[in-house]
Design a protein around this motif. Structure first.
Motif, PDB file in Angstrom:
ATOM      1  N   UNK A  45     -51.367  41.479 -43.784  1.00 51.84           N
ATOM      2  CA  UNK A  45     -51.843  40.196 -43.246  1.00 51.84           C
ATOM      3  C   UNK A  45     -51.801  40.219 -41.721  1.00 51.84           C
ATOM      4  N   UNK A  46     -50.743  40.816 -41.169  1.00 54.64           N
ATOM      5  CA  UNK A  46     -50.623  40.903 -39.707  1.00 54.64           C
ATOM      6  C   UNK A  46     -51.708  41.820 -39.142  1.00 54.64           C
ATOM      7  N   UNK A  47     -51.961  42.940 -39.851  1.00 49.70           N
ATOM      8  CA  UNK A  47     -52.990  43.876 -39.386  1.00 49.70           C
ATOM      9  C   UNK A  47     -54.365  43.193 -39.388  1.00 49.70           C
ATOM     10  N   UNK A  48     -54.601  42.372 -40.391  1.00 51.31           N
ATOM     11  CA  UNK A  48     -55.878  41.647 -40.427  1.00 51.31           C
ATOM     12  C   UNK A  48     -56.045  40.705 -39.239  1.00 51.31           C
ATOM     13  N   UNK A  49     -54.928  40.187 -38.730  1.00 53.71           N
ATOM     14  CA  UNK A  49     -54.998  39.319 -37.545  1.00 53.71           C
ATOM     15  C   UNK A  49     -55.535  40.084 -36.327  1.00 53.71           C
ATOM     16  N   UNK A  50     -55.228  41.398 -36.280  1.00 52.85           N
ATOM     17  CA  UNK A  50     -55.727  42.216 -35.156  1.00 52.85           C
ATOM     18  C   UNK A  50     -57.253  42.287 -35.196  1.00 52.85           C
ATOM     19  N   UNK A  51     -57.788  42.592 -36.381  1.00 47.79           N
ATOM     20  CA  UNK A  51     -59.254  42.693 -36.506  1.00 47.79           C
ATOM     21  C   UNK A  51     -59.903  41.381 -36.093  1.00 47.79           C
ATOM     22  N   UNK A  52     -59.269  40.275 -36.510  1.00 41.43           N
ATOM     23  CA  UNK A  52     -59.826  38.957 -36.213  1.00 41.43           C
ATOM     24  C   UNK A  52     -59.754  38.666 -34.713  1.00 41.43           C
ATOM     25  N   UNK A  55     -62.329  40.723 -32.984  1.00 39.43           N
ATOM     26  CA  UNK A  55     -63.704  40.640 -33.476  1.00 39.43           C
ATOM     27  C   UNK A  55     -64.185  42.031 -33.847  1.00 39.43           C
ATOM     28  N   UNK A  56     -63.253  42.837 -34.391  1.00 39.73           N
ATOM     29  CA  UNK A  56     -63.565  44.245 -34.667  1.00 39.73           C
ATOM     30  C   UNK A  56     -63.855  44.442 -36.149  1.00 39.73           C
ATOM     31  N   UNK A  57     -64.868  45.230 -36.496  1.00 41.40           N
ATOM     32  CA  UNK A  57     -65.123  45.497 -37.916  1.00 41.40           C
ATOM     33  C   UNK A  57     -63.951  46.238 -38.536  1.00 41.40           C
ATOM     34  N   UNK A  58     -63.579  45.891 -39.771  1.00 37.75           N
ATOM     35  CA  UNK A  58     -62.360  46.450 -40.340  1.00 37.75           C
ATOM     36  C   UNK A  58     -62.578  47.816 -40.986  1.00 37.75           C
ATOM     37  N   UNK A  59     -63.775  48.392 -40.811  1.00 38.02           N
ATOM     38  CA  UNK A  59     -63.981  49.752 -41.309  1.00 38.02           C
ATOM     39  C   UNK A  59     -63.633  50.786 -40.228  1.00 38.02           C
ATOM     40  N   UNK A  60     -63.019  50.321 -39.150  1.00 36.87           N
ATOM     41  CA  UNK A  60     -62.638  51.191 -38.052  1.00 36.87           C
ATOM     42  C   UNK A  60     -61.103  51.284 -38.056  1.00 36.87           C
ATOM     43  N   UNK A  61     -60.535  52.461 -38.374  1.00 31.76           N
ATOM     44  CA  UNK A  61     -59.079  52.536 -38.545  1.00 31.76           C
ATOM     45  C   UNK A  61     -58.287  52.307 -37.261  1.00 31.76           C
ATOM     46  N   UNK A  62     -57.019  51.954 -37.418  1.00 29.00           N
ATOM     47  CA  UNK A  62     -56.126  51.743 -36.280  1.00 29.00           C
ATOM     48  C   UNK A  62     -55.174  52.939 -36.153  1.00 29.00           C
ATOM     49  N   UNK A  63     -54.581  53.082 -34.974  1.00 30.27           N
ATOM     50  CA  UNK A  63     -53.615  54.153 -34.751  1.00 30.27           C
ATOM     51  C   UNK A  63     -52.207  53.601 -34.972  1.00 30.27           C
ATOM     52  N   UNK A  64     -51.357  54.382 -35.616  1.00 29.08           N
ATOM     53  CA  UNK A  64     -49.979  53.947 -35.862  1.00 29.08           C
ATOM     54  C   UNK A  64     -49.066  54.533 -34.779  1.00 29.08           C
ATOM     55  N   UNK A 145     -63.640  43.385 -29.007  1.00 26.92           N
ATOM     56  CA  UNK A 145     -64.443  44.508 -29.479  1.00 26.92           C
ATOM     57  C   UNK A 145     -65.747  44.649 -28.667  1.00 26.92           C
ATOM     58  N   UNK A 146     -66.041  45.889 -28.246  1.00 26.57           N
ATOM     59  CA  UNK A 146     -67.274  46.137 -27.504  1.00 26.57           C
ATOM     60  C   UNK A 146     -67.088  46.144 -26.001  1.00 26.57           C
ATOM     61  N   UNK A 147     -66.038  45.485 -25.518  1.00 29.48           N
ATOM     62  CA  UNK A 147     -65.780  45.402 -24.076  1.00 29.48           C
ATOM     63  C   UNK A 147     -64.947  46.607 -23.610  1.00 29.48           C
ATOM     64  N   UNK A 148     -64.904  46.848 -22.290  1.00 23.85           N
ATOM     65  CA  UNK A 148     -64.073  47.959 -21.810  1.00 23.85           C
ATOM     66  C   UNK A 148     -62.610  47.759 -22.203  1.00 23.85           C
ATOM     67  N   UNK A 149     -61.927  48.841 -22.545  1.00 23.28           N
ATOM     68  CA  UNK A 149     -60.514  48.764 -22.923  1.00 23.28           C
ATOM     69  C   UNK A 149     -59.680  48.292 -21.727  1.00 23.28           C
ATOM     70  N   UNK A 150     -58.583  47.562 -21.992  1.00 23.20           N
ATOM     71  CA  UNK A 150     -57.778  47.015 -20.899  1.00 23.20           C
ATOM     72  C   UNK A 150     -56.807  48.024 -20.316  1.00 23.20           C
TER      73      UNK A 150
END
Ligand code: AMP
Ligand code: MG
Length: 346
Positions: A45-52, A55-64, A145-150
């Motif tokens: 549930x927390x990981x889903x908050x990141x995608x939200x 605004x990132x599509x959830x078919x793109x994996x995250x790094x642990x 999502x889509x913008x330059x990384x911070x």
């Protein structure tokens, strides 16, 4: 959402950030590559908050992210010889290993893959935060999502205030581009995303390595994209970016010509170049002496174009030292693959 902005780093504030993670929240944190937006890797549930939030599509994996080499086995079920060699040589540092995942890492983190990206950041605040959370932290970059990384805390505040539960303000990122992603599940290490650890670094340690063909796909001279900008737009400022690539004399001449033209058309022009000349642009930003300098300022420069209401921007690619691939990969994407080759490259 009310975002807690943490500007002072001490045991108490790190405890607080760790508690936000334990309570299922999301926290932006500094690393030496770019700022990350993290959640407990065990909490779907927390990981889903990141995608939200992104605004990132959830078919793109995250790094642990973990705080120590000792924890790799908690996340990955196999640690091949090349992984051990790379960890010995470079951990903690700006690279991510793709390994076979432990069943405890949910599909939400890996986008359904049987592999997981594992990273041990060198940034001390990052590691203190991960320790305080007491769990591996799943995180992509902390930008919309889509913008330059911070790469600076102010970038994160701009993108994530009101979207994250907390933001830890640390130093400006030292490397400035995301981690090198190295797939070590096969016989030969494969670089899936170039970064601060280079192909040569990996070859030196593992004896052999290659770069995945998708890294610059569609943009090598013989394989230009059929539809520029369609597939790879990423890191994109509002300004219309074009890359000018070739030897320095030719790129300089071309940029001068293009700036004049844009000025005559009443456009606000930005230039990001290795040269000291400001080309008569409305905003000129120097890339520095080499690609390591350039990587360090790149994402901030792209955000500066927006701050200064730049309509069209020209980015010079004329330096071919060790971080060339890492810089090129981001610059091409920021321009949606609009590239003008000049001089010998034309
Ligand atoms: P970000 O740095 O925000 O782009 O987020 C992490 C990136 O790591 C993703 O875009 C993926 O390209 C990459 N990644 C994470 N996990 C994996 C994996 N298991 N296999 C391949 N790439 C991965
Ligand atoms: Mg990202």
């Amino acid at each position: 959402m009310k975002t807690t902005i943490i500007r002072e780093i001490n045991d108490e504030t790190m405890f607080l950030a760790g508690k936000v993670i334990k309570d299922g929240g999301i926290v932006a944190f500094p690393t030496e590559t770019v700022y990350g937006l993290g959640a407990s890797a065990y909490d779907e549930a927390a990981v889903n908050k990141i995608y939200k939030a992104k605004g990132r599509p959830s078919d793109n994996p995250l790094i642990v992210h973990i705080s120590s080499v000792d924890d790799v086995g908690k996340v990955a079920r196999e640690i091949p010889e090349n992984a051990k060699k790379l960890l010995d040589a470079f951990a903690p540092g700006p690279f991510t290993l793709i390994l076979k995942k432990q069943p405890s890492i949910p599909n939400t983190v890996t986008a359904g893959l049987d592999t997981v990206g594992v990273r041990i950041p060198a940034d001390e605040i990052a590691r203190e935060f991960i320790k305080a959370a007491g769990v591996p932290i799943a995180a992509p970059s902390a930008n919309i999502s889509g913008k330059p990384s911070p790469t600076k805390s102010e970038h994160v505040i701009l993108d994530m205030d009101g979207r994250a539960d907390a933001i830890i303000c640390g130093k400006n990122a030292e490397v400035g581009v995301e981690s090198t992603i190295i797939d070590v599940t096969g016989e030969i290490p494969v670089i899936l995303r170039p970064g601060g650890i280079t192909l040569e670094d990996v070859k030196r340690v593992c004896g052999n390595a290659e770069v995945d063909k998708n890294v610059l796909k569609g943009v090598s001279k013989n394989e230009r994209p059929k539809c520029p900008g369609m597939k790879y737009k990423h890191y994109a400022p509002d300004a219309d970016v074009t890359v000018i690539e070739g030897d320095k004399k030719a790129t300089k001449e071309k940029i001068l010509e293009l700036v004049k033209l844009a000025n005559n058309n009443g456009k606000r022009v930005g230039v990001l170049a290795a040269s000291e000349d400001d080309f008569g642009a409305d905003l000129f930003i120097s890339e520095g002496k080499n690609n390591r300098d350039f990587a360090n300022i790149l994402f901030d420069a792209l955000r500066e174009f927006d701050k200064n209401n730049i309509d069209v921007a020209y980015v010079e690619l004329s330096m071919d030292d060790s971080l060339e691939l890492a810089v090129k990969n981001r610059v091409y994407k920021s321009a949606g693959n609009k590239i003008i080759y000049v001089g010998e490259k034309a």
